[in-house]
Design a protein around this motif. Structure first.
Motif, PDB file in Angstrom:
ATOM      1  N   THR A   4      -3.074   1.605   7.312  1.00 19.84           N
ATOM      2  CA  THR A   4      -3.723   1.992   6.351  1.00 19.84           C
ATOM      3  C   THR A   4      -3.358   0.745   4.926  1.00 19.84           C
ATOM      4  O   THR A   4      -2.413   0.883   4.649  1.00 19.84           O
ATOM      5  CB  THR A   4      -3.665   2.990   5.716  1.00 19.84           C
ATOM      6  OG1 THR A   4      -3.819   3.646   6.980  1.00 19.84           O
ATOM      7  CG2 THR A   4      -4.970   3.466   4.706  1.00 19.84           C
ATOM      8  N   GLU A   5      -4.301   0.258   4.775  1.00 19.75           N
ATOM      9  CA  GLU A   5      -4.682  -0.785   4.189  1.00 19.75           C
ATOM     10  C   GLU A   5      -4.640  -0.312   2.913  1.00 19.75           C
ATOM     11  O   GLU A   5      -5.165   0.299   2.754  1.00 19.75           O
ATOM     12  CB  GLU A   5      -5.229  -2.147   4.405  1.00 19.75           C
ATOM     13  CG  GLU A   5      -5.165  -3.425   3.461  1.00 19.75           C
ATOM     14  CD  GLU A   5      -6.023  -4.703   3.790  1.00 19.75           C
ATOM     15  OE1 GLU A   5      -5.238  -5.593   3.407  1.00 19.75           O
ATOM     16  OE2 GLU A   5      -7.225  -4.986   4.334  1.00 19.75           O
ATOM     17  N   THR A   6      -3.598  -0.956   2.000  1.00 19.40           N
ATOM     18  CA  THR A   6      -3.567  -0.652   0.119  1.00 19.40           C
ATOM     19  C   THR A   6      -4.306  -1.402  -0.749  1.00 19.40           C
ATOM     20  O   THR A   6      -5.281  -2.137  -0.216  1.00 19.40           O
ATOM     21  CB  THR A   6      -1.832  -0.800   0.025  1.00 19.40           C
ATOM     22  OG1 THR A   6      -1.537  -2.259  -0.664  1.00 19.40           O
ATOM     23  CG2 THR A   6      -0.926  -0.232   1.254  1.00 19.40           C
ATOM     24  N   GLY A  10      -3.535  -7.403   1.575  1.00 19.56           N
ATOM     25  CA  GLY A  10      -2.179  -8.065   3.191  1.00 19.56           C
ATOM     26  C   GLY A  10      -1.575  -6.421   2.851  1.00 19.56           C
ATOM     27  O   GLY A  10      -0.275  -6.674   4.075  1.00 19.56           O
ATOM     28  N   ALA A  11      -0.610  -5.860   2.442  1.00 20.78           N
ATOM     29  CA  ALA A  11       0.189  -4.716   1.961  1.00 20.78           C
ATOM     30  C   ALA A  11      -0.829  -3.370   2.864  1.00 20.78           C
ATOM     31  O   ALA A  11      -1.552  -3.029   2.657  1.00 20.78           O
ATOM     32  CB  ALA A  11       0.435  -4.447   0.692  1.00 20.78           C
ATOM     33  N   TYR A  12       0.242  -2.710   3.805  1.00 24.51           N
ATOM     34  CA  TYR A  12      -0.268  -1.400   4.806  1.00 24.51           C
ATOM     35  C   TYR A  12       0.609  -0.060   4.326  1.00 24.51           C
ATOM     36  O   TYR A  12       2.004  -0.741   4.920  1.00 24.51           O
ATOM     37  CB  TYR A  12      -0.484  -2.085   5.983  1.00 24.51           C
ATOM     38  CG  TYR A  12      -1.694  -3.152   6.435  1.00 24.51           C
ATOM     39  CD1 TYR A  12      -2.728  -2.311   7.093  1.00 24.51           C
ATOM     40  CD2 TYR A  12      -1.733  -4.541   6.467  1.00 24.51           C
ATOM     41  CE1 TYR A  12      -3.780  -2.747   7.773  1.00 24.51           C
ATOM     42  CE2 TYR A  12      -2.345  -4.695   6.774  1.00 24.51           C
ATOM     43  CZ  TYR A  12      -3.622  -4.671   6.721  1.00 24.51           C
ATOM     44  OH  TYR A  12      -5.388  -4.868   6.773  1.00 24.51           O
ATOM     45  N   VAL A  13       0.310   0.711   5.110  1.00 22.89           N
ATOM     46  CA  VAL A  13       0.920   2.162   4.870  1.00 22.89           C
ATOM     47  C   VAL A  13       0.989   1.977   6.709  1.00 22.89           C
ATOM     48  O   VAL A  13      -0.321   2.522   6.892  1.00 22.89           O
ATOM     49  CB  VAL A  13       0.793   2.707   4.304  1.00 22.89           C
ATOM     50  CG1 VAL A  13       1.084   4.181   4.839  1.00 22.89           C
ATOM     51  CG2 VAL A  13       1.390   2.394   2.690  1.00 22.89           C
ATOM     52  N   ILE A  14       2.276   1.881   6.967  1.00 26.10           N
ATOM     53  CA  ILE A  14       2.045   1.842   8.990  1.00 26.10           C
ATOM     54  C   ILE A  14       2.303   3.213   9.447  1.00 26.10           C
ATOM     55  O   ILE A  14       3.157   3.720   8.850  1.00 26.10           O
ATOM     56  CB  ILE A  14       2.648   1.237   9.543  1.00 26.10           C
ATOM     57  CG1 ILE A  14       1.888  -0.137   8.906  1.00 26.10           C
ATOM     58  CG2 ILE A  14       2.236   1.429  10.843  1.00 26.10           C
ATOM     59  CD1 ILE A  14       2.809  -1.196   9.467  1.00 26.10           C
ATOM     60  N   LEU A 111       6.118   0.964   4.953  1.00 26.15           N
ATOM     61  CA  LEU A 111       5.114   0.567   4.266  1.00 26.15           C
ATOM     62  C   LEU A 111       5.318  -1.377   5.185  1.00 26.15           C
ATOM     63  O   LEU A 111       6.476  -2.068   5.163  1.00 26.15           O
ATOM     64  CB  LEU A 111       6.241   0.354   3.408  1.00 26.15           C
ATOM     65  CG  LEU A 111       4.803  -0.480   1.596  1.00 26.15           C
ATOM     66  CD1 LEU A 111       3.691   0.022   2.046  1.00 26.15           C
ATOM     67  CD2 LEU A 111       5.524  -0.443   0.746  1.00 26.15           C
ATOM     68  N   TYR A 112       4.385  -2.009   5.147  1.00 22.53           N
ATOM     69  CA  TYR A 112       4.173  -3.385   5.827  1.00 22.53           C
ATOM     70  C   TYR A 112       4.272  -4.422   4.065  1.00 22.53           C
ATOM     71  O   TYR A 112       3.183  -4.275   3.464  1.00 22.53           O
ATOM     72  CB  TYR A 112       3.554  -3.809   6.380  1.00 22.53           C
ATOM     73  CG  TYR A 112       2.744  -5.174   7.240  1.00 22.53           C
ATOM     74  CD1 TYR A 112       3.895  -5.602   7.838  1.00 22.53           C
ATOM     75  CD2 TYR A 112       2.483  -6.426   6.472  1.00 22.53           C
ATOM     76  CE1 TYR A 112       4.081  -7.045   8.259  1.00 22.53           C
ATOM     77  CE2 TYR A 112       2.489  -7.465   6.215  1.00 22.53           C
ATOM     78  CZ  TYR A 112       2.916  -8.142   7.677  1.00 22.53           C
ATOM     79  OH  TYR A 112       2.940  -9.041   7.739  1.00 22.53           O
ATOM     80  N   VAL A 113       5.045  -5.087   4.235  1.00 22.24           N
ATOM     81  CA  VAL A 113       5.781  -6.117   2.578  1.00 22.24           C
ATOM     82  C   VAL A 113       5.068  -7.200   3.071  1.00 22.24           C
ATOM     83  O   VAL A 113       5.887  -8.291   3.610  1.00 22.24           O
ATOM     84  CB  VAL A 113       6.854  -6.035   1.954  1.00 22.24           C
ATOM     85  CG1 VAL A 113       6.565  -6.101   0.375  1.00 22.24           C
ATOM     86  CG2 VAL A 113       7.059  -4.412   1.686  1.00 22.24           C
ATOM     87  N   PRO A 114       4.109  -7.732   2.330  1.00 23.15           N
ATOM     88  CA  PRO A 114       3.762  -9.350   2.901  1.00 23.15           C
ATOM     89  C   PRO A 114       4.636 -10.017   2.015  1.00 23.15           C
ATOM     90  O   PRO A 114       5.176 -10.156   1.121  1.00 23.15           O
ATOM     91  CB  PRO A 114       2.213  -9.206   2.605  1.00 23.15           C
ATOM     92  CG  PRO A 114       1.915  -8.092   2.917  1.00 23.15           C
ATOM     93  CD  PRO A 114       3.053  -7.052   1.895  1.00 23.15           C
TER      94      PRO A 114
END
Length: 180
Positions: A4-6, A10-14, A111-114
């Protein structure tokens, strides 16, 4: 996995897509192919673990500067945290905006942190462990931090910090992309 893109590009909750039965469930917490489908960095070179004894422990806001900017994949494996990222990419339409996500051992959320983001978290429970995979080796000379309560970001933390390291207490304020 469910990506789920926030509001921060480019930042996602997965979330883990669970296949459940009477034993419990099975799911993937990482798959290079699935990450590449979303154009995400898969060059994981290091995995870090942060053990936090007490609720209210705050770590951050941390970033590494070029040429050692890192992408992070953050997950709470015991306890619970409120994980925060701040977009520090000057050309971004969400520059200096932040999001927070509750990551717990029970929700398996990540949390995907670019690259180009500052990162920090506060523990919501005692005995909280955080694991994060990163795409750069830790390079102390490129590390930078900003205050957790910086008015430039106006982060709404869910609880008041009780424990902050000496180093994190003395981070500089952020103003117009420079520390002041």
């Amino acid at each position: 996995m469910i990506f789920t893109e926030t509001k921060l590009k480019g930042a996602y909750v997965i979330d883990v897509a669970r296949i459940a039965d009477n034993r419990g469930f099975f799911g993937r917490s990482y798959c290079t192919n699935e990450f590449e489908e979303y154009g995400l960095n898969t060059n994981i070179v290091q995995t870090n673990v942060s053990y936090n004894k007490k609720k209210g422990t705050l770590r951050g806001l941390h970033t590494q500067n070029a040429p050692f900017e890192e992408t992070k994949l953050v997950r709470c494996t015991r306890g619970a945290i409120y994980d925060v990222i701040v977009d520090l990419r000057p050309a971004s339409e969400t520059y200096k905006q932040w999001i927070g996500a509750e990551l717990t051992a029970d929700n398996y959320r990540m949390l995907y942190v670019p690259e180009g983001f500052a990162h920090g978290f506060i523990t919501l429970e005692d005995e909280s462990d955080v694991t994060y995979q990163v795409t750069q080796f830790y390079t102390p000379q490129t590390e930078q931090g900003f205050r957790w309560d910086d008015p430039a970001f106006s982060i709404n933390w869910p609880i008041q910090p009780q424990i902050i390291s000496e180093k994190d207490q003395h981070h500089l304020l952020f103003k117009n992309n420079i520390a002041v």
